[in-house]
Design a protein around this motif. Structure first.
Motif, PDB file in Angstrom:
ATOM      1  N   MET A   1       0.853  -1.177   0.000  1.00 49.06           N
ATOM      2  CA  MET A   1       0.000   0.000   0.000  1.00 49.06           C
ATOM      3  C   MET A   1       0.900   1.242   0.000  1.00 49.06           C
ATOM      4  SD  MET A   1      -2.787   1.161   2.848  1.00 49.06           S
ATOM      5  CE  MET A   1      -4.314   0.684   2.083  1.00 49.06           C
ATOM      6  N   PRO A   2       0.639   2.194  -0.880  1.00 49.97           N
ATOM      7  CA  PRO A   2       1.467   3.414  -0.921  1.00 49.97           C
ATOM      8  C   PRO A   2       1.278   4.254   0.342  1.00 49.97           C
ATOM      9  CG  PRO A   2      -0.350   3.557  -2.516  1.00 49.97           C
ATOM     10  CD  PRO A   2      -0.407   2.188  -1.896  1.00 49.97           C
ATOM     11  N   ALA A   3       2.293   5.009   0.647  1.00 51.28           N
ATOM     12  CA  ALA A   3       2.228   5.888   1.815  1.00 51.28           C
ATOM     13  C   ALA A   3       1.181   6.972   1.600  1.00 51.28           C
ATOM     14  CB  ALA A   3       3.594   6.524   2.057  1.00 51.28           C
ATOM     15  N   PRO A   4       0.484   7.384   2.677  1.00 48.88           N
ATOM     16  CA  PRO A   4      -0.505   8.451   2.528  1.00 48.88           C
ATOM     17  C   PRO A   4       0.184   9.788   2.242  1.00 48.88           C
ATOM     18  CG  PRO A   4      -0.247   7.874   4.839  1.00 48.88           C
ATOM     19  CD  PRO A   4       0.580   6.889   4.044  1.00 48.88           C
ATOM     20  N   LEU A   5      -0.581  10.702   1.698  1.00 51.38           N
ATOM     21  CA  LEU A   5      -0.086  12.059   1.505  1.00 51.38           C
ATOM     22  C   LEU A   5       0.160  12.708   2.867  1.00 51.38           C
ATOM     23  CD1 LEU A   5      -2.547  13.297  -1.265  1.00 51.38           C
ATOM     24  CD2 LEU A   5      -0.145  12.658  -1.559  1.00 51.38           C
ATOM     25  N   PRO A   6       0.974  13.743   2.931  1.00 52.26           N
ATOM     26  CA  PRO A   6       1.174  14.443   4.209  1.00 52.26           C
ATOM     27  C   PRO A   6      -0.129  15.098   4.674  1.00 52.26           C
ATOM     28  CG  PRO A   6       2.722  15.226   2.527  1.00 52.26           C
ATOM     29  CD  PRO A   6       1.779  14.286   1.856  1.00 52.26           C
ATOM     30  N   ARG A   7      -0.292  15.200   5.973  1.00 53.05           N
ATOM     31  CA  ARG A   7      -1.480  15.845   6.552  1.00 53.05           C
ATOM     32  C   ARG A   7      -1.375  17.351   6.369  1.00 53.05           C
ATOM     33  NH1 ARG A   7      -5.842  14.760   9.912  1.00 53.05           N
ATOM     34  NH2 ARG A   7      -6.195  16.187  11.653  1.00 53.05           N
ATOM     35  N   SER A   8      -2.501  17.981   6.064  1.00 52.27           N
ATOM     36  CA  SER A   8      -2.536  19.426   5.842  1.00 52.27           C
ATOM     37  C   SER A   8      -2.162  20.188   7.116  1.00 52.27           C
ATOM     38  CB  SER A   8      -3.929  19.859   5.403  1.00 52.27           C
ATOM     39  OG  SER A   8      -4.036  21.268   5.426  1.00 52.27           O
ATOM     40  N   PRO A   9      -1.354  21.227   6.985  1.00 55.84           N
ATOM     41  CA  PRO A   9      -1.043  22.057   8.152  1.00 55.84           C
ATOM     42  C   PRO A   9      -2.240  22.885   8.614  1.00 55.84           C
ATOM     43  CG  PRO A   9      -0.054  22.997   6.186  1.00 55.84           C
ATOM     44  CD  PRO A   9      -0.645  21.665   5.785  1.00 55.84           C
ATOM     45  N   GLU A  10      -3.319  22.889   7.855  1.00 54.77           N
ATOM     46  CA  GLU A  10      -4.532  23.611   8.252  1.00 54.77           C
ATOM     47  C   GLU A  10      -5.351  22.839   9.278  1.00 54.77           C
ATOM     48  OE1 GLU A  10      -5.260  26.747   7.314  1.00 54.77           O
ATOM     49  OE2 GLU A  10      -3.304  26.658   6.329  1.00 54.77           O
ATOM     50  N   LEU A  11      -5.077  21.543   9.423  1.00 54.72           N
ATOM     51  CA  LEU A  11      -5.869  20.698  10.312  1.00 54.72           C
ATOM     52  C   LEU A  11      -5.308  20.699  11.729  1.00 54.72           C
ATOM     53  CD1 LEU A  11      -6.343  17.687   7.890  1.00 54.72           C
ATOM     54  CD2 LEU A  11      -8.120  19.288   8.623  1.00 54.72           C
ATOM     55  N   MET A  12      -6.214  20.666  12.708  1.00 59.34           N
ATOM     56  CA  MET A  12      -5.813  20.513  14.101  1.00 59.34           C
ATOM     57  C   MET A  12      -5.430  19.059  14.345  1.00 59.34           C
ATOM     58  SD  MET A  12      -8.718  22.636  16.197  1.00 59.34           S
ATOM     59  CE  MET A  12     -10.093  21.969  15.255  1.00 59.34           C
ATOM     60  N   ASN A  13      -4.535  18.858  15.291  1.00 56.61           N
ATOM     61  CA  ASN A  13      -4.127  17.530  15.711  1.00 56.61           C
ATOM     62  C   ASN A  13      -4.241  17.441  17.222  1.00 56.61           C
ATOM     63  OD1 ASN A  13      -2.915  16.526  13.063  1.00 56.61           O
ATOM     64  ND2 ASN A  13      -1.867  18.471  13.373  1.00 56.61           N
ATOM     65  N   ALA A  14      -4.456  16.244  17.734  1.00 56.46           N
ATOM     66  CA  ALA A  14      -4.578  16.070  19.180  1.00 56.46           C
ATOM     67  C   ALA A  14      -3.300  16.435  19.918  1.00 56.46           C
ATOM     68  CB  ALA A  14      -4.975  14.625  19.497  1.00 56.46           C
ATOM     69  N   ASP A  15      -2.159  16.346  19.228  1.00 53.83           N
ATOM     70  CA  ASP A  15      -0.895  16.612  19.920  1.00 53.83           C
ATOM     71  C   ASP A  15      -0.382  18.044  19.776  1.00 53.83           C
ATOM     72  OD1 ASP A  15      -0.125  16.526  17.266  1.00 53.83           O
ATOM     73  OD2 ASP A  15       1.435  15.021  17.556  1.00 53.83           O
ATOM     74  N   ASP A  16      -1.113  18.903  19.038  1.00 48.67           N
ATOM     75  CA  ASP A  16      -0.645  20.289  18.912  1.00 48.67           C
ATOM     76  C   ASP A  16      -1.720  21.326  19.233  1.00 48.67           C
ATOM     77  OD1 ASP A  16      -2.300  20.419  16.648  1.00 48.67           O
ATOM     78  OD2 ASP A  16      -0.667  20.736  15.237  1.00 48.67           O
TER      79      ASP A  16
END
Length: 193
Positions: A1-16
């Protein structure tokens, strides 16, 4: 399975990201539009934050006059609310500096009133270098014109408008996990009538 695209910097994350629930107090909450919806959404955000390890805090504006945070929310808070007299939560500098020191560069705002404490806090957080998100269904004012104008002003200054459910699923990132089950259950809750 190919690696996913990078996560958008516009999205919130639980760790930031951190959640700040502003001034949902016993004498203030009944004065705003749709207080039941506001409290319900703030409660879902607090529960989701706890399930996903997102630090959360609450503030109280002049609690001697406006009373404590409503009981429906205090049951979901890990600590006591920070008392303040300034409308902006910038008065809670230790809390905000602590989040920055922990790598929390994003703050999701919820609470009241949109055009006073939420707006002033959002603008001050932006000036301090935070990325600010506002859950539009978890903020309120007494008058709709104040609420809508404040949302437009915050967005034009650089805050990102979102909703309670969108924020919960952004923090969660993926299905098939134990935290997803908790978030899914929150999303399935029926809103207050």
């Amino acid at each position: 399975m190919p690696a996913p695209l990078p996560r958008s910097p516009e999205l919130m994350n639980a760790d930031d990201t951190a959640l700040l629930v502003v001034d949902v107090q016993e004498r203030l909450a009944p004065a705003v539009r749709d207080p039941a919806r506001l409290t319900w959404n703030c409660g879902r955000l607090l529960q989701g934050a706890a399930a996903l390890g997102v630090p959360a805090a609450a503030t109280e504006q002049y609690p001697e006059k406006l009373g404590p945070t409503v009981p429906e929310l205090t049951e979901h808070l890990a600590g006591s609310a920070a008392a303040k007299l300034m409308f902006s939560c910038r008065e809670c500098g230790d809390l905000l500096s602590g989040w920055q020191s922990d790598g929390r560069e994003r703050v999701l705002l919820a609470g009241i009133e949109t055009h006073v404490c939420i707006q002033q806090t959002a603008l001050d957080l932006l000036a301090a270098g935070f990325r600010v998100y506002v859950a539009v269904d978890a903020v309120s004012s007494r008058r709709e014109v104040d609420h809508q104008t404040a949302l437009r002003r915050m967005e034009s200054a650089g805050a990102t408008l979102t909703t309670t459910e969108a924020a919960l699923f952004e923090w969660c990132v993926e299905a098939g996990t134990a935290p997803f089950k908790a978030i899914s259950a929150l999303a399935k809750q029926a809103p207050p009538e």
